[in-house]
Write a protein that holds these residues in place. Sequence first.
Motif, PDB file in Angstrom:
ATOM      1  N   ILE A   1       3.340   6.355   3.264  1.00  0.00           N
ATOM      2  CA  ILE A   1       2.027   6.555   2.666  1.00  0.00           C
ATOM      3  C   ILE A   1       2.176   6.258   1.182  1.00  0.00           C
ATOM      4  CG2 ILE A   1       0.232   8.231   2.186  1.00  0.00           C
ATOM      5  CD1 ILE A   1       0.928   9.581   4.811  1.00  0.00           C
ATOM      6  N   ALA A   2       1.270   5.475   0.640  1.00  0.00           N
ATOM      7  CA  ALA A   2       1.400   4.978  -0.726  1.00  0.00           C
ATOM      8  C   ALA A   2       1.305   6.081  -1.771  1.00  0.00           C
ATOM      9  CB  ALA A   2       0.336   3.922  -0.994  1.00  0.00           C
ATOM     10  N   ASN A   3       0.457   7.072  -1.577  1.00  0.00           N
ATOM     11  CA  ASN A   3       0.210   8.065  -2.599  1.00  0.00           C
ATOM     12  C   ASN A   3       0.997   9.344  -2.317  1.00  0.00           C
ATOM     13  OD1 ASN A   3      -0.819   9.657  -4.571  1.00  0.00           O
ATOM     14  ND2 ASN A   3      -2.952   9.415  -3.990  1.00  0.00           N
ATOM     15  N   PRO A   4       1.977   9.694  -3.181  1.00  0.00           N
ATOM     16  CA  PRO A   4       2.776  10.894  -2.921  1.00  0.00           C
ATOM     17  C   PRO A   4       1.987  12.190  -3.111  1.00  0.00           C
ATOM     18  CG  PRO A   4       3.428   9.894  -4.972  1.00  0.00           C
ATOM     19  CD  PRO A   4       2.441   8.955  -4.335  1.00  0.00           C
ATOM     20  N   SER A   5       0.876  12.167  -3.858  1.00  0.00           N
ATOM     21  CA  SER A   5       0.080  13.373  -4.056  1.00  0.00           C
ATOM     22  C   SER A   5      -0.996  13.540  -2.991  1.00  0.00           C
ATOM     23  CB  SER A   5      -0.558  13.358  -5.444  1.00  0.00           C
ATOM     24  OG  SER A   5      -1.460  12.283  -5.547  1.00  0.00           O
ATOM     25  N   ASP A   6      -1.014  12.661  -2.008  1.00  0.00           N
ATOM     26  CA  ASP A   6      -1.962  12.762  -0.902  1.00  0.00           C
ATOM     27  C   ASP A   6      -1.532  13.909   0.004  1.00  0.00           C
ATOM     28  OD1 ASP A   6      -3.956  12.211   0.917  1.00  0.00           O
ATOM     29  OD2 ASP A   6      -2.825  10.630   1.936  1.00  0.00           O
ATOM     30  N   PRO A   7      -2.443  14.842   0.320  1.00  0.00           N
ATOM     31  CA  PRO A   7      -2.061  15.976   1.171  1.00  0.00           C
ATOM     32  C   PRO A   7      -1.516  15.568   2.538  1.00  0.00           C
ATOM     33  CG  PRO A   7      -4.201  16.363   0.195  1.00  0.00           C
ATOM     34  CD  PRO A   7      -3.798  14.959  -0.162  1.00  0.00           C
ATOM     35  N   GLU A   8      -1.868  14.400   3.023  1.00  0.00           N
ATOM     36  CA  GLU A   8      -1.358  13.945   4.312  1.00  0.00           C
ATOM     37  C   GLU A   8       0.139  13.680   4.275  1.00  0.00           C
ATOM     38  OE1 GLU A   8      -3.041  13.623   7.219  1.00  0.00           O
ATOM     39  OE2 GLU A   8      -4.724  14.553   6.196  1.00  0.00           O
ATOM     40  N   SER A   9       0.678  13.349   3.089  1.00  0.00           N
ATOM     41  CA  SER A   9       2.092  13.025   2.987  1.00  0.00           C
ATOM     42  C   SER A   9       2.937  14.232   2.585  1.00  0.00           C
ATOM     43  CB  SER A   9       2.305  11.893   1.991  1.00  0.00           C
ATOM     44  OG  SER A   9       1.948  12.320   0.697  1.00  0.00           O
ATOM     45  N   MET A  10       2.300  15.387   2.347  1.00  0.00           N
ATOM     46  CA  MET A  10       3.021  16.588   1.937  1.00  0.00           C
ATOM     47  C   MET A  10       3.353  17.463   3.141  1.00  0.00           C
ATOM     48  SD  MET A  10       0.902  17.886  -1.307  1.00  0.00           S
ATOM     49  CE  MET A  10       0.541  16.845  -2.695  1.00  0.00           C
ATOM     50  N   ASN A  11       4.437  18.215   3.019  1.00  0.00           N
ATOM     51  CA  ASN A  11       4.718  19.202   4.053  1.00  0.00           C
ATOM     52  C   ASN A  11       3.944  20.482   3.733  1.00  0.00           C
ATOM     53  OD1 ASN A  11       6.199  20.795   2.246  1.00  0.00           O
ATOM     54  ND2 ASN A  11       8.108  19.778   2.770  1.00  0.00           N
TER      55      ASN A  11
ATOM     56  N   MET B   1       4.163   5.087  -8.692  1.00  0.00           N
ATOM     57  CA  MET B   1       2.833   5.227  -9.291  1.00  0.00           C
ATOM     58  C   MET B   1       2.400   3.940  -9.984  1.00  0.00           C
ATOM     59  SD  MET B   1       3.024   9.109 -10.732  1.00  0.00           S
ATOM     60  CE  MET B   1       1.316   9.249 -11.234  1.00  0.00           C
ATOM     61  N   GLU B   2       3.356   3.241 -10.578  1.00  0.00           N
ATOM     62  CA  GLU B   2       3.037   1.970 -11.223  1.00  0.00           C
ATOM     63  C   GLU B   2       2.654   0.922 -10.177  1.00  0.00           C
ATOM     64  OE1 GLU B   2       4.919  -1.167 -14.467  1.00  0.00           O
ATOM     65  OE2 GLU B   2       6.203   0.337 -13.550  1.00  0.00           O
ATOM     66  N   LYS B   3       3.388   0.879  -9.070  1.00  0.00           N
ATOM     67  CA  LYS B   3       3.101  -0.094  -8.015  1.00  0.00           C
ATOM     68  C   LYS B   3       1.754   0.168  -7.349  1.00  0.00           C
ATOM     69  CE  LYS B   3       7.880  -1.191  -6.904  1.00  0.00           C
ATOM     70  NZ  LYS B   3       8.960  -1.040  -5.921  1.00  0.00           N
ATOM     71  N   SER B   4       1.397   1.450  -7.196  1.00  0.00           N
ATOM     72  CA  SER B   4       0.137   1.779  -6.528  1.00  0.00           C
ATOM     73  C   SER B   4      -1.064   1.672  -7.458  1.00  0.00           C
ATOM     74  CB  SER B   4       0.202   3.185  -5.929  1.00  0.00           C
ATOM     75  OG  SER B   4       0.224   4.152  -6.961  1.00  0.00           O
ATOM     76  N   GLY B   5      -0.829   1.444  -8.749  1.00  0.00           N
ATOM     77  CA  GLY B   5      -1.928   1.253  -9.686  1.00  0.00           C
ATOM     78  C   GLY B   5      -2.405   2.531 -10.344  1.00  0.00           C
ATOM     79  N   GLN B   6      -1.724   3.641 -10.140  1.00  0.00           N
ATOM     80  CA  GLN B   6      -2.124   4.884 -10.779  1.00  0.00           C
ATOM     81  C   GLN B   6      -1.777   4.896 -12.262  1.00  0.00           C
ATOM     82  OE1 GLN B   6      -0.116   7.817  -8.442  1.00  0.00           O
ATOM     83  NE2 GLN B   6      -1.814   8.006  -6.997  1.00  0.00           N
ATOM     84  N   MET B   7      -0.727   4.169 -12.627  1.00  0.00           N
ATOM     85  CA  MET B   7      -0.300   4.073 -14.026  1.00  0.00           C
ATOM     86  C   MET B   7       0.000   2.613 -14.332  1.00  0.00           C
ATOM     87  SD  MET B   7       2.417   7.254 -14.177  1.00  0.00           S
ATOM     88  CE  MET B   7       2.622   7.356 -15.935  1.00  0.00           C
ATOM     89  N   ASN B   8      -0.209   2.233 -15.606  1.00  0.00           N
ATOM     90  CA  ASN B   8       0.198   0.889 -15.994  1.00  0.00           C
ATOM     91  C   ASN B   8       1.587   0.962 -16.629  1.00  0.00           C
ATOM     92  OD1 ASN B   8      -0.119   1.641 -18.717  1.00  0.00           O
ATOM     93  ND2 ASN B   8      -2.223   0.916 -18.775  1.00  0.00           N
TER      94      ASN B   8
END
Length: 92
Positions: A16-26, A71-78
Amino acid sequence: MGILDAFKKDKKKKKIANPSDPESMNMMQRMAMKKLEKMNPQERESLMKKVMTPENIQKNKKDILATLEQMEKSGQMNSHQVFEAKKRLGLL
């Protein structure tokens, strides 16, 4: 496709691309995230000061760098924001 195929885990869903997505959290990570969101700003600031000590940053350097790159690859940060984060955390 057999009957038991429905119970097999889908290996494609692990990435899952976004680590802060609740779906990817335990479960524990989701509980911690909810508690952090409910804190008032002063409590949150004191907790972050406690967690972001230089010893903890150096101990988790590999994970922090991997998260910044993701985060840089997913576009959240430049790239400039990633550079500033590394500079402020002392990871350069």
